[in-house]
Design a protein around this motif. Structure first.
Motif, PDB file in Angstrom:
ATOM      1  N   LYS A  15      68.321  67.496  65.197  1.00  0.00           N
ATOM      2  CA  LYS A  15      68.649  67.438  63.776  1.00  0.00           C
ATOM      3  C   LYS A  15      67.381  67.109  63.013  1.00  0.00           C
ATOM      4  O   LYS A  15      66.651  66.179  63.360  1.00  0.00           O
ATOM      5  CB  LYS A  15      69.713  66.378  63.506  1.00  0.00           C
ATOM      6  CG  LYS A  15      70.192  66.370  62.048  1.00  0.00           C
ATOM      7  CD  LYS A  15      71.423  65.492  61.879  1.00  0.00           C
ATOM      8  CE  LYS A  15      71.974  65.571  60.462  1.00  0.00           C
ATOM      9  NZ  LYS A  15      73.226  64.793  60.306  1.00  0.00           N
ATOM     10  N   VAL A  16      67.112  67.903  61.989  1.00  0.00           N
ATOM     11  CA  VAL A  16      65.915  67.685  61.169  1.00  0.00           C
ATOM     12  C   VAL A  16      66.141  66.470  60.286  1.00  0.00           C
ATOM     13  O   VAL A  16      67.136  66.381  59.556  1.00  0.00           O
ATOM     14  CB  VAL A  16      65.597  68.930  60.322  1.00  0.00           C
ATOM     15  CG1 VAL A  16      64.394  68.686  59.422  1.00  0.00           C
ATOM     16  CG2 VAL A  16      65.357  70.129  61.232  1.00  0.00           C
ATOM     17  N   GLN A  17      65.211  65.520  60.361  1.00  0.00           N
ATOM     18  CA  GLN A  17      65.377  64.253  59.656  1.00  0.00           C
ATOM     19  C   GLN A  17      64.607  64.181  58.345  1.00  0.00           C
ATOM     20  O   GLN A  17      65.020  63.494  57.417  1.00  0.00           O
ATOM     21  CB  GLN A  17      64.922  63.108  60.582  1.00  0.00           C
ATOM     22  CG  GLN A  17      65.732  63.031  61.862  1.00  0.00           C
ATOM     23  CD  GLN A  17      65.059  62.181  62.926  1.00  0.00           C
ATOM     24  OE1 GLN A  17      63.844  61.939  62.875  1.00  0.00           O
ATOM     25  NE2 GLN A  17      65.829  61.723  63.902  1.00  0.00           N
ATOM     26  N   GLY A  25      59.592  70.776  59.012  1.00  0.00           N
ATOM     27  CA  GLY A  25      60.650  69.811  59.213  1.00  0.00           C
ATOM     28  C   GLY A  25      60.330  68.952  60.423  1.00  0.00           C
ATOM     29  O   GLY A  25      59.643  69.385  61.357  1.00  0.00           O
ATOM     30  N   VAL A  26      60.830  67.721  60.417  1.00  0.00           N
ATOM     31  CA  VAL A  26      60.561  66.766  61.498  1.00  0.00           C
ATOM     32  C   VAL A  26      61.868  66.341  62.129  1.00  0.00           C
ATOM     33  O   VAL A  26      62.790  65.876  61.439  1.00  0.00           O
ATOM     34  CB  VAL A  26      59.813  65.524  60.965  1.00  0.00           C
ATOM     35  CG1 VAL A  26      59.487  64.564  62.110  1.00  0.00           C
ATOM     36  CG2 VAL A  26      58.529  65.925  60.240  1.00  0.00           C
ATOM     37  N   VAL A  37      59.164  71.630  63.005  1.00  0.00           N
ATOM     38  CA  VAL A  37      59.826  72.934  62.949  1.00  0.00           C
ATOM     39  C   VAL A  37      59.724  73.492  61.533  1.00  0.00           C
ATOM     40  O   VAL A  37      60.310  72.915  60.603  1.00  0.00           O
ATOM     41  CB  VAL A  37      61.312  72.833  63.355  1.00  0.00           C
ATOM     42  CG1 VAL A  37      61.895  74.232  63.527  1.00  0.00           C
ATOM     43  CG2 VAL A  37      61.484  72.011  64.623  1.00  0.00           C
ATOM     44  N   PRO A  38      58.979  74.584  61.331  1.00  0.00           N
ATOM     45  CA  PRO A  38      58.905  75.166  59.982  1.00  0.00           C
ATOM     46  C   PRO A  38      60.220  75.804  59.577  1.00  0.00           C
ATOM     47  O   PRO A  38      61.099  76.075  60.405  1.00  0.00           O
ATOM     48  CB  PRO A  38      57.792  76.212  60.124  1.00  0.00           C
ATOM     49  CG  PRO A  38      57.780  76.571  61.577  1.00  0.00           C
ATOM     50  CD  PRO A  38      58.164  75.320  62.309  1.00  0.00           C
ATOM     51  N   GLY A  43      68.598  67.574  57.467  1.00  0.00           N
ATOM     52  CA  GLY A  43      70.029  67.692  57.702  1.00  0.00           C
ATOM     53  C   GLY A  43      70.410  68.899  58.524  1.00  0.00           C
ATOM     54  O   GLY A  43      71.544  68.979  59.034  1.00  0.00           O
ATOM     55  N   ASP A  44      69.498  69.883  58.681  1.00  0.00           N
ATOM     56  CA  ASP A  44      69.782  71.039  59.534  1.00  0.00           C
ATOM     57  C   ASP A  44      69.971  70.597  60.985  1.00  0.00           C
ATOM     58  O   ASP A  44      69.186  69.793  61.506  1.00  0.00           O
ATOM     59  CB  ASP A  44      68.612  72.032  59.511  1.00  0.00           C
ATOM     60  CG  ASP A  44      68.588  72.936  58.295  1.00  0.00           C
ATOM     61  OD1 ASP A  44      69.601  72.988  57.570  1.00  0.00           O
ATOM     62  OD2 ASP A  44      67.550  73.582  58.071  1.00  0.00           O
ATOM     63  N   GLU A  45      70.969  71.148  61.652  1.00  0.00           N
ATOM     64  CA  GLU A  45      71.078  71.048  63.102  1.00  0.00           C
ATOM     65  C   GLU A  45      70.670  72.396  63.675  1.00  0.00           C
ATOM     66  O   GLU A  45      71.239  73.432  63.313  1.00  0.00           O
ATOM     67  CB  GLU A  45      72.495  70.692  63.525  1.00  0.00           C
ATOM     68  CG  GLU A  45      72.904  69.280  63.141  1.00  0.00           C
ATOM     69  CD  GLU A  45      74.266  68.897  63.698  1.00  0.00           C
ATOM     70  OE1 GLU A  45      74.603  69.368  64.803  1.00  0.00           O
ATOM     71  OE2 GLU A  45      74.972  68.147  63.015  1.00  0.00           O
ATOM     72  N   VAL A  46      69.649  72.380  64.533  1.00  0.00           N
ATOM     73  CA  VAL A  46      69.055  73.631  64.996  1.00  0.00           C
ATOM     74  C   VAL A  46      68.814  73.604  66.498  1.00  0.00           C
ATOM     75  O   VAL A  46      68.628  72.542  67.105  1.00  0.00           O
ATOM     76  CB  VAL A  46      67.710  73.899  64.275  1.00  0.00           C
ATOM     77  CG1 VAL A  46      67.921  74.230  62.813  1.00  0.00           C
ATOM     78  CG2 VAL A  46      66.758  72.714  64.403  1.00  0.00           C
ATOM     79  N   GLU A  47      68.813  74.802  67.064  1.00  0.00           N
ATOM     80  CA  GLU A  47      68.294  74.989  68.407  1.00  0.00           C
ATOM     81  C   GLU A  47      66.876  75.529  68.254  1.00  0.00           C
ATOM     82  O   GLU A  47      66.656  76.492  67.497  1.00  0.00           O
ATOM     83  CB  GLU A  47      69.149  75.970  69.208  1.00  0.00           C
ATOM     84  CG  GLU A  47      68.685  76.118  70.651  1.00  0.00           C
ATOM     85  CD  GLU A  47      69.525  77.121  71.429  1.00  0.00           C
ATOM     86  OE1 GLU A  47      69.323  77.235  72.644  1.00  0.00           O
ATOM     87  OE2 GLU A  47      70.375  77.791  70.804  1.00  0.00           O
ATOM     88  N   VAL A  48      65.943  74.910  68.930  1.00  0.00           N
ATOM     89  CA  VAL A  48      64.527  75.167  68.704  1.00  0.00           C
ATOM     90  C   VAL A  48      63.864  75.635  69.996  1.00  0.00           C
ATOM     91  O   VAL A  48      64.092  75.048  71.068  1.00  0.00           O
ATOM     92  CB  VAL A  48      63.819  73.891  68.189  1.00  0.00           C
ATOM     93  CG1 VAL A  48      62.315  74.079  68.105  1.00  0.00           C
ATOM     94  CG2 VAL A  48      64.387  73.493  66.826  1.00  0.00           C
TER      95      VAL A  48
END
Length: 432
Positions: A15-17, A25-26, A37-38, A43-48
């Motif tokens: 999750k991007v904080q 994003g961090v 993550v650019p 608040g985004d939840e992502v698979e990276v």
């Protein structure tokens, strides 16, 4: 180190904080490691997909947006979606952008002051840019590509129109591309500047551009274009008026596209206001200004008893002298053309003293040793305008170590929406 060539790249869910200065994003992976993550939003939840691993952190790219943040918005510019590096945060809602920039300044200055004021946001979300630098490159037989670099790349993306530009400047860009792109050779740069009454100046730098004089001349009068300057290794030629009026004052303020000016007219007006407030009543005071440029802040220091301004770049200083003359301040301001380090060393040896110092250095901040030279001048107040929070923090710490100075407060200013860039005005006071 990067993942082994040919091996499957690892994937993590996070999750991007927050957003970092620089645009990424961090978040943290399941082991607690920081992952940058650019193109993400707090608040985004992502698979990276992890594309680079370094000591203490990793860099990733979005493989899948699992759950978008409430702050995520749809970017309005298709070039941003295609990878244009002119913006970094079009996917982030404007309130979240401003909160992130304020947080960047607070975190950078956490060791020097607790008083970081709320974000000032004078610029509109789009159409705020009165100055721009684009690149051009011609490959093959077609017209040159004119645009910005792709994110994390030296490749150019062709920019036919840009929502960041003020609308008259955007229309001028269209005319310049139409008039020059087929004639540009090799690679170079195009600087654009919009005056306050719609006048546009362009400066084109690159191989053989002076051979394009007739093409450039045909642009005059189109979409407000009053000047095209052509620079190559053999010299320069200016077609049309050499300067334009930013018209941000009752009196003219002269500028050139190849001399620094703040990119947002509304943002610059806010910076000037904040600097004037931070300086306080200057009557009877001796003021020193460093990195004076073409006189953007100098013009507001005229109520002081005496002003000494220092600017190394000859073209900027020439404009500064003209701008002071238009205000009848040429006799009250000693505008010195020199490197600030050399000028300050001479002043300290001569035991000069100043009541107030105003400085607006480049992104790299103060040169080594300059904090000690400033402390030797014994100012009661230093007003520091910065475009780089980490550098600002470094310099404020150096000033505190060099003399009895403390940072009283700092005010962040969002001049450049949709980007990670943030200005700050810091007030430093001498204490006994």
């Amino acid at each position: 180190m990067s993942p082994t060539h040919g091996a499957p790249r690892p994937r993590v869910r996070l999750k991007v904080q927050s957003l970092a200065f620089g645009g990424d994003g961090v978040g943290r992976d399941p082991q607690g490691r920081v992952v940058l993550v650019p193109n993400t939003t707090p608040g985004d939840e992502v698979e990276v997909v992890i594309v680079q691993e370094k000591k203490g952190h990793a860099r990733g790219e979005i493989a899948r947006l699992i759950c978008p943040s409430p702050s995520r918005v749809t970017p309005p510019c298709p070039l941003f979606v295609a990878g244009c590096g002119g913006c970094q945060w079009q996917q982030v809602g404007i309130s979240a952008q401003r909160a992130a920039k304020e947080d960047v300044v607070r975190r950078a200055l956490r060791h020097v002051t607790d008083d970081v004021e709320p974000m000032r946001a004078p610029s509109p979300e789009y159409n705020w840019r009165r100055r721009a630098r684009l690149h051009f490159r011609r490959v093959g037989d077609g017209p040159a590509i004119v645009g910005y670099a792709m994110r994390r790349s030296h490749r150019l993306i062709d920019v036919g129109t840009c929502p960041q530009l003020e609308k008259p400047l955007d229309r001028a860009l269209v005319a310049i591309r139409h008039g020059l792109a087929s004639s540009l050779e090799g690679a170079g740069e195009i600087d654009l500047l919009l005056g306050g009454r719609g006048d546009v100046q362009a400066v084109v730098r690159g191989h053989g551009v002076r051979e394009m004089a007739e093409h450039a001349r045909s642009l005059l009068g189109r979409e407000g274009i009053v000047s095209v300057a052509l620079w190559d290794k053999d010299g320069q030629e200016t077609i049309g008026t050499p300067v334009i009026d930013l018209a941000d004052d009752p009196l003219p303020f002269l500028a050139r596209a190849d001399v620094f000016a703040q990119v947002s007219a509304a943002g610059n007006a806010e910076l000037r206001r904040l600097v004037a407030m931070a300086c306080g009543d200057l009557s009877g005071h001796d003021v020193l200004e460093l990195f004076a440029g073409s006189g953007n802040f100098t013009r507001d220091l005229g109520l002081a008893k005496a002003v000494t301004s220092i600017e190394e770049a000859p073209m900027a200083r020439e404009l500064g002298l003209r701008n002071l003359s238009l205000r009848g301040l040429e006799e009250r301001v000693d505008f010195i053309g020199d490197r600030v380090e050399r000028a300050l060393l001479s002043m300290t040896r001569a035991s000069h003293r100043f009541d107030v110092v105003v400085l607006d250095p480049p992104r790299t901040g103060l040169p080594p040793g300059l904090a000690d030279l400033l402390a030797a001048l014994s100012p009661a107040r230093i007003v520091y305008v910065s475009c780089d929070p980490p550098t600002l923090a470094r310099d404020l710490i150096a000033l505190a170590a060099a003399g009895p100075f403390r940072t009283e407060k700092a005010t962040p200013v969002d001049l450049m929406p949709q980007t990670y860039h943030v200005e700050a005005v810091a007030t430093v006071v001498r204490h006994s």
